[in-house]
Each structure stands twice: as structure tokens, then as C-alpha cells.
Design a protein around this motif. Structure first.
Motif: not given
Length: 235
Positions: A35-57
Motif C-alpha cells: 500500500f505504501d509503494y508510491d510513497r516509498a518508491c515515487p515515480a521519477r520521470p526522465c529529464f533531458v538537457g537542451e538541444w545542441s546546435p544543429w550540425s552542418g550538412c
């Protein structure tokens, strides 16, 4: 994390049943978490950083791709939201070599319309830079159609009905005349003149941008001689 049958206790479960309950991540799928699973093991989403600049062709002088990336800053835990895509690709075309020479213009789409339009446009009024001795300057490109979108056949409006006659595997003529012709290069954009004949070129119909396709160059001639329904002009 994962499935671990040894990770259990005795107590109330989330489904309100008293007995053996589990604390491994797989209990969310089987529905027998403590019953206490959500409190003991809270879900943590994925976090990502900002996009890098576009590469050249990836290459010069022909259609290719560019790429940008981002990195994971926190992996998802306990059933949290998964990571979004970490890489994006987009089409690109560079029009010059590393030495600064112009190139790639044969990949520019050809914008076409029915040859009947050529009778209506007044060259001198549209492009006053053309002198009288260039009035008849021009050439014709023959192409063999390779593919086209189904939107061409759906056109039934009076001024765009000509698109219905575009078919795969046919030879079509496209006239290059002023004012579509560049007054310096004396060429029309997308004429494919630099193509060796094996290169797939792109075209798009004026009046319905969803009517488009590909063709390959057959040859350049002085005057077009295709049937009227297969005769077009560069815009």
C-alpha cells in the motif's frame, strides 16, 4: 527496479487485499504492490538537457541531413515517464563547396504550371530588364516522370485541372522562357541541366503545393514538342 520476487512483505496491498505484497517495480504490472509503494518508491520521470546546435550538412552539393542531440540528465525511475527522443534529423542542402564554389542548384524543385499560362503572361511587362533581342531566348527541358502524389489527380478546379494529366512514366516538356529565366545565367530554377540523367529531380505544381513528384532529365532541346497536356513551363 525490475522484477524481484524476493522483495516482498506482509500487509495491505494497493488492491485492498491483506496478505503478501511486493515492492519490486513489476508489482505495478501485476497489481500486488504494498500500500505504501508510491510513497516509498515515487515515480521519477526522465529529464533531458537542451538541444545542441544543429550540425552542418553531412555533405555538400546534394540533399542530405543535419542532426542535433540532447543528453539524459536523469533516467526514469519507478515507472516514471520514459525519455523523449535524444536525436533529431532534418533535411538540408548546402549550395557551395568548402572551397566556396556554387553547387547543388540542380536539386532545387522545379515549379511548373500549364503551358497555356505562357500565352497569358507578358514578358516585357513582368521583366523589363529583358531587351527585345532576348524576347525569344529560351529552351525546353524534357523529363520522364518517376512519381507523383495522389493530390494531382484530385484536382478538378478550372485553372488547376491540368494537373490531372500528370502521370508516372510519361515524357513531359517544360519550357524555360523569360521572365522565369534568370537574366544573368539564362537558366530556369530547377531545370536539372546539370543532372547526368540518373539523378532524381523534384517538381511541384503551382496552384496546389501538395501536387508534387519526381522526374529524371531526358534532354535539352530548343523547342518543346510534347502534346499540350504534357507541356508545361517553369515559373
Amino acid at each position: 527496479p525490475g522484477r524481484d520476487p524476493a522483495c516482498f512483505a506482509r500487509g495491505w496491498r494497493l488492491d485492498r487485499v491483506y496478505g503478501t505484497c511486493f515492492c519490486d517495480q513489476a508489482c505495478r504490472l501485476t497489481g500486488d504492490c504494498c500500500f505504501d509503494y508510491d510513497r516509498a518508491c515515487p515515480a521519477r520521470p526522465c529529464f533531458v538537457g537542451e538541444w545542441s546546435p544543429w550540425s552542418g550538412c553531412a555533405d555538400q552539393c546534394k540533399p542530405t541531413t543535419r542532426v542535433r542531440r540532447r543528453s539524459v540528465q536523469q533516467e526514469p525511475q519507478n515507472g516514471g515517464a520514459p525519455c523523449p527522443p535524444l536525436e533529431e534529423r532534418a533535411g538540408c542542402l548546402e549550395y557551395s563547396t568548402p572551397q566556396g564554389q556554387n553547387c547543388g542548384h540542380s536539386y532545387v524543385p522545379a515549379f511548373i504550371t500549364t503551358s497555356a499560362f505562357n500565352k497569358e503572361r507578358t514578358r516585357q511587362a513582368t521583366s523589363p530588364h529583358w531587351s527585345t533581342h532576348t524576347e525569344d531566348a529560351g529552351y525546353c527541358m524534357e523529363f520522364k516522370t518517376e512519381s507523383l502524389t495522389p493530390h494531382c489527380a484530385l484536382e478538378n478546379r478550372p485553372l488547376t485541372r491540368w494537373m490531372q494529366y500528370l502521370r508516372e512514366g510519361y515524357t513531359v516538356c517544360v519550357d524555360c522562357q523569360p521572365p522565369a529565366m534568370n537574366s544573368v545565367s539564362l537558366r530556369c530554377s530547377g531545370d536539372g541541366l546539370d543532372s547526368d540523367g540518373n539523378q532524381t529531380l523534384h517538381w511541384q505544381a503551382i496552384g496546389n503545393p501538395r501536387c508534387q513528384g519526381t522526374w529524371k532529365k531526358v534532354r535539352r532541346v530548343d523547342h518543346c514538342s510534347c502534346p499540350a497536356v504534357h507541356s508545361f513551363i517553369f515559373i
